[in-house]
Scaffold this motif. Structure first.
Motif, short mmCIF file in Angstrom:
data_model
loop_
_atom_site.label_atom_id
_atom_site.label_comp_id
_atom_site.label_asym_id
_atom_site.label_seq_id
_atom_site.Cartn_x
_atom_site.Cartn_y
_atom_site.Cartn_z
N ASP A 92 1.14 -0.25 -7.74
CA ASP A 92 1.54 1.06 -7.23
C ASP A 92 0.51 2.09 -7.66
O ASP A 92 0.35 2.38 -8.85
CB ASP A 92 2.92 1.41 -7.79
CG ASP A 92 3.44 2.71 -7.19
OD1 ASP A 92 2.73 3.30 -6.33
OD2 ASP A 92 4.54 3.11 -7.57
N PRO A 93 -0.19 2.73 -6.68
CA PRO A 93 -1.22 3.73 -7.04
C PRO A 93 -0.63 4.93 -7.77
O PRO A 93 -1.32 5.57 -8.55
CB PRO A 93 -1.80 4.13 -5.69
CG PRO A 93 -1.51 2.99 -4.78
CD PRO A 93 -0.18 2.48 -5.23
N SER A 131 -4.61 1.46 -1.15
CA SER A 131 -4.21 0.33 -2.00
C SER A 131 -5.03 0.34 -3.28
O SER A 131 -6.24 0.66 -3.27
CB SER A 131 -4.44 -1.00 -1.27
OG SER A 131 -3.76 -1.03 -0.03
N VAL A 132 -4.38 -0.04 -4.37
CA VAL A 132 -5.05 -0.29 -5.64
C VAL A 132 -4.82 -1.77 -5.97
O VAL A 132 -3.68 -2.24 -6.00
CB VAL A 132 -4.49 0.60 -6.77
CG1 VAL A 132 -5.13 0.23 -8.11
CG2 VAL A 132 -4.74 2.07 -6.44
N TRP A 163 0.85 -1.19 0.00
CA TRP A 163 0.00 0.00 0.00
C TRP A 163 0.89 1.24 0.00
O TRP A 163 2.10 1.16 0.18
CB TRP A 163 -0.95 0.02 1.20
CG TRP A 163 -0.22 -0.11 2.51
CD1 TRP A 163 0.41 0.87 3.20
CD2 TRP A 163 -0.04 -1.30 3.24
NE1 TRP A 163 0.97 0.38 4.34
CE2 TRP A 163 0.71 -0.96 4.40
CE3 TRP A 163 -0.44 -2.63 3.07
CZ2 TRP A 163 1.07 -1.90 5.36
CZ3 TRP A 163 -0.09 -3.56 4.02
CH2 TRP A 163 0.67 -3.20 5.15
N GLN A 164 0.25 2.33 -0.15
CA GLN A 164 0.91 3.63 -0.17
C GLN A 164 0.43 4.42 1.05
O GLN A 164 -0.77 4.45 1.33
CB GLN A 164 0.51 4.35 -1.46
CG GLN A 164 1.17 5.67 -1.73
CD GLN A 164 0.66 6.23 -3.05
OE1 GLN A 164 -0.45 6.75 -3.09
NE2 GLN A 164 1.42 6.07 -4.12
N VAL A 165 1.35 5.01 1.80
CA VAL A 165 0.98 5.80 2.99
C VAL A 165 0.86 7.26 2.56
O VAL A 165 1.84 7.86 2.12
CB VAL A 165 2.00 5.65 4.12
CG1 VAL A 165 1.56 6.50 5.33
CG2 VAL A 165 2.14 4.19 4.52
N MET A 206 -10.16 -2.57 -7.92
CA MET A 206 -10.70 -2.14 -6.62
C MET A 206 -9.71 -1.20 -5.95
O MET A 206 -8.50 -1.26 -6.23
CB MET A 206 -10.93 -3.36 -5.71
CG MET A 206 -12.04 -4.29 -6.17
SD MET A 206 -11.99 -5.87 -5.29
CE MET A 206 -10.60 -6.65 -6.08
N THR A 207 -10.21 -0.37 -5.06
CA THR A 207 -9.34 0.47 -4.20
C THR A 207 -9.73 0.23 -2.74
O THR A 207 -10.90 -0.03 -2.42
CB THR A 207 -9.48 1.97 -4.52
OG1 THR A 207 -10.86 2.34 -4.48
CG2 THR A 207 -8.92 2.28 -5.90
N ARG A 208 -8.70 0.31 -1.88
CA ARG A 208 -8.95 0.05 -0.46
C ARG A 208 -8.40 1.24 0.35
O ARG A 208 -7.30 1.74 0.09
CB ARG A 208 -8.27 -1.24 -0.02
CG ARG A 208 -8.47 -1.55 1.47
CD ARG A 208 -7.98 -2.93 1.83
NE ARG A 208 -6.55 -3.07 1.53
CZ ARG A 208 -5.96 -4.26 1.38
NH1 ARG A 208 -6.67 -5.38 1.42
NH2 ARG A 208 -4.66 -4.31 1.14
N TYR A 209 -9.18 1.68 1.36
CA TYR A 209 -8.87 2.86 2.17
C TYR A 209 -8.83 2.40 3.64
O TYR A 209 -9.85 1.95 4.18
CB TYR A 209 -9.93 3.94 2.00
CG TYR A 209 -10.25 4.24 0.54
CD1 TYR A 209 -9.72 5.36 -0.08
CD2 TYR A 209 -11.08 3.39 -0.20
CE1 TYR A 209 -10.01 5.64 -1.42
CE2 TYR A 209 -11.37 3.66 -1.52
CZ TYR A 209 -10.84 4.77 -2.13
OH TYR A 209 -11.14 5.05 -3.44
N THR A 210 -7.67 2.51 4.28
CA THR A 210 -7.47 1.98 5.63
C THR A 210 -7.20 3.13 6.61
O THR A 210 -6.47 4.06 6.29
CB THR A 210 -6.29 1.00 5.66
OG1 THR A 210 -6.55 -0.05 4.73
CG2 THR A 210 -6.11 0.39 7.05
#
Length: 397
Positions: free
Chosen positions: A392-393, A379-380, A297-299, A339-343
């Motif tokens: 990599d987004p 995350s993508v 994921w990307q922070v 899909m995209t994920r948001y944490t």
């Protein structure tokens, strides 16, 4: 529906596997968090009770000081009355002495007159003999005048002494009444003083009890704070263990993915499949790129805590899940392959099955105990040949 369930299972595979393996640690951390919160709440309540006890102690001290002043004032009044009673008793004693003296004189004078009257009765006619012995008329008149003067003087003296004795007796009675009145006032003051002393004793007992409760609350606060500190230390240890275990699992997952890529070739995602994504946090910046430390994921860091999070593209909410360490996770399905994920969201503003537009606010940052309130893991994920792969987004903004 089966297709949706299959996609969800694949999507959450990375997180779900790690969560399952970390279940015991997470459970221990949640329990420690709950216990720490309970200890902090108990300490807060104890501090509130201690504050109220302090206010009650101060009020009781003020009451005791006021009682002390009242008792001192009444004691002074009582002493003044006692001094007045002593002075009046001295006056009464002096008056009694004067009455006794005048009564003695009166008794002597009455005795003298009584004897004179008896003598006159005995002598009857002889009472005129002194007059008859007068050698001349002038001497006769003088003797008669002296006899008359002496009788009148005795009578006047008796009357004067009698009146004086009556006045002294009246003065004695008035003094006795004053003494009785002062004695009554003294008794009333003594009763009031006794009541105030009893009240002060009760207040002192209440004050002692309040101070005892204060001491207990202070000890309780110290113990609760120590317990909270110990739980904080345990939470830090658990968080470190969880992070270490997460990294280990991520490393293991990457190793498996690399093995799969080695056998099936490098996996690439055409840009046309991902499309142009909207940066999910306006004004934010990437602080940890995709793949750093093996992250999938990307922070992204916002310029403030609890910043809004926007959907990166049009789509439908596929899943919403809550993890104790990572907060709320929202997964949006943009196509059958993307899909995209948001944490690290607070409770989302969308629900599973909702349709969202690109740029729509889906929630706000800041509930994870491990992720700062101004950061999000983004995350993508794409699907190919039944596999969910993170990409990599940054390549698609």
């Amino acid at each position: 529906m089966k297709r949706l369930a299959f996609l969800l299972a694949l999507l959450l595979a990375g997180f779900a596997t790690a969560q399952t393996s970390l279940a015991d640690l997470n459970a221990a951390l949640e329990e420690a968090q709950q216990l720490r919160q309970e200890r902090l709440q108990a300490a807060k309540e104890a501090e509130s009770r201690l504050k109220k006890l302090g206010e009650e102690v101060q009020r009781m001290l003020r009451e005791l000081n006021a009682l002390g002043r009242d008792i001192t004032r009444l004691e002074n009044e009582k002493r003044e009355i006692e001094l007045s009673i002593e002075a009046l008793n001295e006056q009464i004693a002096q008056t009694e002495e004067e009455v006794a003296q005048y009564e003695t004189q009166l008794d002597r004078l009455k005795g003298r007159m009584t004897r004179l009257v008896e003598k006159l009765y005995r002598e009857r006619a002889g009472r005129y003999l002194p007059l008859l012995r007068a050698e001349s008329l002038a001497d006769l008149l003088m003797r008669a005048g002296w006899v008359q003067y002496l009788g009148a003087s005795d009578v006047q003296l008796v009357e004067t002494l009698t009146a004086l004795v009556r006045e002294l007796q009246a003065a004695k009675e008035r003094l006795a009444q004053l003494v009785a009145e002062l004695a009554r006032k003294k008794s009333e003051l003594e009763a009031r003083i006794a009541a105030l002393e009893a009240k002060r004793a009760r207040y002192q007992a209440v004050l002692a009890e309040l101070k005892r409760q204060q001491a207990e609350e202070e000890v309780r606060i110290v113990e609760l704070n120590k317990a909270a500190e110990e739980l904080e230390r345990q939470m830090n240890d658990l968080a470190a263990q969880i992070e270490a275990e997460r990294k280990r699992l991520e490393a293991e997952r990457r190793r498996r993915e690399q093995q799969g890529q080695a056998t099936g070739g490098e996996f690439t995602v055409p840009r046309v499949l991902v499309g142009e994504l909207l940066f999910p946090i306006p004004g934010g910046r990437i602080v940890t790129p995709f793949g750093a430390e093996g992250n999938t994921w990307q922070v992204i860091q916002a310029d403030q805590n609890y910043a809004p999070v926007r959907a990166a593209a049009d789509g439908r909410v596929l899943a919403i899940a809550y993890y104790s360490n990572y907060g709320w996770n929202v997964v949006i399905l943009h196509s059958d392959e993307l899909m995209t994920r948001y944490t690290n969201l607070q409770e989302p503003l969308v629900r599973t099955g909702d349709t969202v537009q690109q740029g729509q606010i889906i929630g706000y940052l800041g509930i994870s105990p491990l992720i700062p309130p101004n950061e999000m893991w983004f995350s993508v994920l794409v699907m190919k040949q039944g596999k969910t792969v993170a990409v990599d987004p940054s390549r698609y903004y």
